[in-house]
Design a protein around this motif. Structure first.
Motif, PDB file in Angstrom:
ATOM      1  N   MET A 187       0.836  -1.187   0.000  1.00  0.00           N
ATOM      2  CA  MET A 187       0.000   0.000   0.000  1.00  0.00           C
ATOM      3  C   MET A 187       0.881   1.250   0.000  1.00  0.00           C
ATOM      4  N   PRO A 188       0.576   2.238  -0.837  1.00  0.00           N
ATOM      5  CA  PRO A 188       1.403   3.450  -0.893  1.00  0.00           C
ATOM      6  C   PRO A 188       1.433   4.185   0.449  1.00  0.00           C
ATOM      7  N   ILE A 189       2.641   4.531   0.884  1.00  0.00           N
ATOM      8  CA  ILE A 189       2.845   5.342   2.078  1.00  0.00           C
ATOM      9  C   ILE A 189       3.800   6.470   1.701  1.00  0.00           C
ATOM     10  N   ASP A 190       3.337   7.694   1.871  1.00  0.00           N
ATOM     11  CA  ASP A 190       4.130   8.866   1.487  1.00  0.00           C
ATOM     12  C   ASP A 190       4.563   8.792   0.019  1.00  0.00           C
ATOM     13  N   GLY A 191       3.671   8.272  -0.815  1.00  0.00           N
ATOM     14  CA  GLY A 191       3.937   8.225  -2.240  1.00  0.00           C
ATOM     15  C   GLY A 191       4.870   7.116  -2.677  1.00  0.00           C
ATOM     16  N   LYS A 192       5.205   6.183  -1.764  1.00  0.00           N
ATOM     17  CA  LYS A 192       6.109   5.082  -2.103  1.00  0.00           C
ATOM     18  C   LYS A 192       5.462   3.735  -1.796  1.00  0.00           C
ATOM     19  N   VAL A 193       5.823   2.755  -2.603  1.00  0.00           N
ATOM     20  CA  VAL A 193       5.403   1.371  -2.377  1.00  0.00           C
ATOM     21  C   VAL A 193       6.668   0.534  -2.244  1.00  0.00           C
ATOM     22  N   LYS A 194       6.783  -0.194  -1.131  1.00  0.00           N
ATOM     23  CA  LYS A 194       7.945  -1.058  -0.892  1.00  0.00           C
ATOM     24  C   LYS A 194       7.448  -2.484  -0.666  1.00  0.00           C
ATOM     25  N   PRO A 195       7.088  -3.184  -1.729  1.00  0.00           N
ATOM     26  CA  PRO A 195       6.444  -4.496  -1.584  1.00  0.00           C
ATOM     27  C   PRO A 195       7.388  -5.556  -1.032  1.00  0.00           C
ATOM     28  N   CYS A 196       6.810  -6.469  -0.270  1.00  0.00           N
ATOM     29  CA  CYS A 196       7.540  -7.617   0.261  1.00  0.00           C
ATOM     30  C   CYS A 196       7.131  -8.868  -0.508  1.00  0.00           C
ATOM     31  N   PHE A 197       8.115  -9.635  -0.909  1.00  0.00           N
ATOM     32  CA  PHE A 197       7.876 -10.908  -1.579  1.00  0.00           C
ATOM     33  C   PHE A 197       8.450 -12.022  -0.710  1.00  0.00           C
ATOM     34  N   PHE A 198       7.729 -13.119  -0.654  1.00  0.00           N
ATOM     35  CA  PHE A 198       8.067 -14.205   0.265  1.00  0.00           C
ATOM     36  C   PHE A 198       8.509 -15.425  -0.533  1.00  0.00           C
ATOM     37  N   PHE A 199       9.603 -16.025  -0.092  1.00  0.00           N
ATOM     38  CA  PHE A 199      10.191 -17.148  -0.823  1.00  0.00           C
ATOM     39  C   PHE A 199      10.305 -18.367   0.082  1.00  0.00           C
ATOM     40  N   LYS A 200      10.122 -19.542  -0.537  1.00  0.00           N
ATOM     41  CA  LYS A 200      10.225 -20.798   0.182  1.00  0.00           C
ATOM     42  C   LYS A 200      10.678 -21.875  -0.794  1.00  0.00           C
ATOM     43  N   LEU A 201      11.156 -22.974  -0.255  1.00  0.00           N
ATOM     44  CA  LEU A 201      11.446 -24.123  -1.115  1.00  0.00           C
ATOM     45  C   LEU A 201      10.169 -24.928  -1.300  1.00  0.00           C
ATOM     46  N   ASN A 202       9.878 -25.304  -2.528  1.00  0.00           N
ATOM     47  CA  ASN A 202       8.718 -26.160  -2.762  1.00  0.00           C
ATOM     48  C   ASN A 202       8.881 -27.473  -2.010  1.00  0.00           C
ATOM     49  N   LYS A 203       7.776 -27.979  -1.501  1.00  0.00           N
ATOM     50  CA  LYS A 203       7.832 -29.179  -0.660  1.00  0.00           C
ATOM     51  C   LYS A 203       8.172 -30.422  -1.482  1.00  0.00           C
ATOM     52  N   ILE A 204       9.186 -31.140  -1.031  1.00  0.00           N
ATOM     53  CA  ILE A 204       9.528 -32.454  -1.565  1.00  0.00           C
ATOM     54  C   ILE A 204       9.655 -33.394  -0.377  1.00  0.00           C
ATOM     55  N   TYR A 205       8.926 -34.469  -0.429  1.00  0.00           N
ATOM     56  CA  TYR A 205       8.880 -35.386   0.710  1.00  0.00           C
ATOM     57  C   TYR A 205      10.281 -35.896   1.051  1.00  0.00           C
ATOM     58  N   ASN A 279       0.403 -31.726   9.016  1.00  0.00           N
ATOM     59  CA  ASN A 279       0.392 -30.269   9.100  1.00  0.00           C
ATOM     60  C   ASN A 279       1.824 -29.753   9.003  1.00  0.00           C
ATOM     61  N   TYR A 280       2.045 -28.809   8.130  1.00  0.00           N
ATOM     62  CA  TYR A 280       3.401 -28.318   7.890  1.00  0.00           C
ATOM     63  C   TYR A 280       3.336 -26.842   7.542  1.00  0.00           C
ATOM     64  N   GLN A 281       4.177 -26.058   8.204  1.00  0.00           N
ATOM     65  CA  GLN A 281       4.263 -24.632   7.913  1.00  0.00           C
ATOM     66  C   GLN A 281       5.558 -24.375   7.144  1.00  0.00           C
ATOM     67  N   SER A 282       5.417 -24.095   5.871  1.00  0.00           N
ATOM     68  CA  SER A 282       6.595 -23.855   5.037  1.00  0.00           C
ATOM     69  C   SER A 282       7.349 -22.630   5.539  1.00  0.00           C
ATOM     70  N   PRO A 283       8.633 -22.761   5.837  1.00  0.00           N
ATOM     71  CA  PRO A 283       9.405 -21.603   6.297  1.00  0.00           C
ATOM     72  C   PRO A 283       9.616 -20.602   5.174  1.00  0.00           C
ATOM     73  N   LEU A 284       9.654 -19.327   5.530  1.00  0.00           N
ATOM     74  CA  LEU A 284       9.711 -18.253   4.547  1.00  0.00           C
ATOM     75  C   LEU A 284      10.930 -17.358   4.764  1.00  0.00           C
ATOM     76  N   MET A 285      11.380 -16.753   3.686  1.00  0.00           N
ATOM     77  CA  MET A 285      12.333 -15.648   3.720  1.00  0.00           C
ATOM     78  C   MET A 285      11.698 -14.522   2.920  1.00  0.00           C
ATOM     79  N   ALA A 286      11.733 -13.295   3.448  1.00  0.00           N
ATOM     80  CA  ALA A 286      11.065 -12.170   2.803  1.00  0.00           C
ATOM     81  C   ALA A 286      12.083 -11.210   2.208  1.00  0.00           C
ATOM     82  N   LEU A 287      11.708 -10.655   1.067  1.00  0.00           N
ATOM     83  CA  LEU A 287      12.527  -9.658   0.377  1.00  0.00           C
ATOM     84  C   LEU A 287      11.688  -8.409   0.165  1.00  0.00           C
ATOM     85  N   GLN A 288      12.170  -7.282   0.681  1.00  0.00           N
ATOM     86  CA  GLN A 288      11.496  -6.001   0.447  1.00  0.00           C
ATOM     87  C   GLN A 288      12.215  -5.271  -0.681  1.00  0.00           C
ATOM     88  N   VAL A 289      11.452  -4.903  -1.689  1.00  0.00           N
ATOM     89  CA  VAL A 289      12.017  -4.262  -2.886  1.00  0.00           C
ATOM     90  C   VAL A 289      11.579  -2.803  -2.927  1.00  0.00           C
TER      91      VAL A 289
END
Length: 333
Positions: A187-205, A279-289
């Motif tokens: 969401m724009p704040i002070d005219g700027k957008v700094k989106p976060c993207f979330f990355f994970k490894l696809n699940k392989i048993y 039940n499994y919670q895929s771990p995430l790493m976030a990147l703000q661009v």
């Protein structure tokens, strides 16, 4: 000279009407049920009924036995709670792709271009699923994804060296810091957008990656790793991790963005692996661009790679990496 027999012989082409040809109605029905002249029941003699019933009893018994034997072999050879073929023995292999969130809306599911509007301040998504192109729709889809991290059934709070519960750990979204906050920077704040993207490894048993140690970094297979990530690994307090390295794909893209990682180690601890079902919670790493002002309106091409020992990066099959694009549309004048 014609004889008496010849006189009684029907002429050629004369139809001989069978007995009972003129039966109709109830009489015909009774003869269909039972014919006293031939002994037929329902148009078959008792011997004919016996033969056909015996044949089909044997036929269907053998057919049922065949399928029961196939099912029995199937259930004996296929485990109930695990895949029959895993890792290198399976079609999926042991080199997972990199998954990315938020997902695109259904109409643009085949696209990897995130278009954000600096003038779009509406907080109401198009619908409850966020199936639209507004900034608020992206936020809504991300909210729906993050809801799965509220279900901790069967999971444990794990320390980094907790081998007893390895792969069954609760993922604490607080490690994502600013990117875990509502709106996720879309969401724009002070005219700027700094989106976060979330990355994970696809699940392989049963996939259990091995970490890259500081002593390994001089080997040829890590020559494509950025110097900044190498410094991060050398300084890491927990080297038992999967690391992520993101960058602009072309020189114009590199100068267009500044990147910030959450957590700052650019990593996911190995305590979250392997995935073994349930039940499994895929771990995430976030990147703000953050896209610089002079590059607003420019399509920025990005690439993020996962790093662990033995990883293979393949752009064609998207193994070990993911690629996406960002475009910020300026405020309309």
């Amino acid at each position: 000279m014609a004889t008496n027999n010849d006189a009684n012989q029907p002429l050629g082409g004369t139809a001989i009407k069978p007995k009972g040809w003129d039966r109709s109605g109830w009489e015909s029905f009774k003869y269909m049920l039972y014919d006293p002249d031939t002994g037929k029941v329902l148009t078959r003699t008792p011997m004919s009924w016996f033969k056909i019933i015996t044949f089909y009893c044997i036929y269907y018994t053998l057919l049922a036995g065949f399928w029961l034997a196939c099912l029995h072999v199937f259930f004996l050879t296929i485990p109930e709670d695990t895949p029959r073929w895993t890792l290198d023995e399976s079609l999926i292999g042991s080199n997972p792709g990199v998954g990315m969130k938020p997902i695109m809306d259904d109409e643009h599911i085949d696209s990897s271009l995130y278009i954000l509007n600096l003038g779009d301040t509406s907080t109401a998504p198009t619908n409850k699923e966020g199936e639209g192109t507004k900034n608020a729709d992206i936020i809504r889809r991300m909210d729906l994804f993050m809801e799965r991290y509220n279900n901790n059934t069967g999971l444990h709070e794990c320390a980094d060296n907790d081998d007893a519960n390895k792969g069954n750990c609760i993922f604490n979204v607080d490690v994502l810091e600013d990117c875990a906050q509502p709106n996720y920077g879309f969401m724009p704040i002070d005219g700027k957008v700094k989106p976060c993207f979330f990355f994970k490894l696809n699940k392989i048993y049963n996939f259990n990656p091995e970490p890259i140690m500081a002593a390994d970094l001089d080997q040829p297979e890590y020559e494509d790793m950025s110097a900044q990530l190498k410094d991060t690994i050398r300084a890491s307090a927990n080297p038992n991790s999967v690391y992520f390295d993101c960058f602009g794909r072309f020189p114009a893209d590199i100068e267009a963005v500044s990147l910030k990682y959450f957590p700052s180690t650019q990593s996911i601890p190995l305590k979250y692996f392997p995935y073994t079902g349930g039940n499994y919670q895929s771990p995430l790493m976030a990147l703000q661009v953050e896209v610089s002002d002079k590059h607003v309106g420019q399509m920025v091409h990005m690439e993020c790679r996962a790093w662990y020992k033995g990883v293979v990066h393949n752009k064609k099959d998207k193994l070990g990496l993911t690629q996406f694009e960002i475009m910020l549309n300026p405020v309309p004048k």
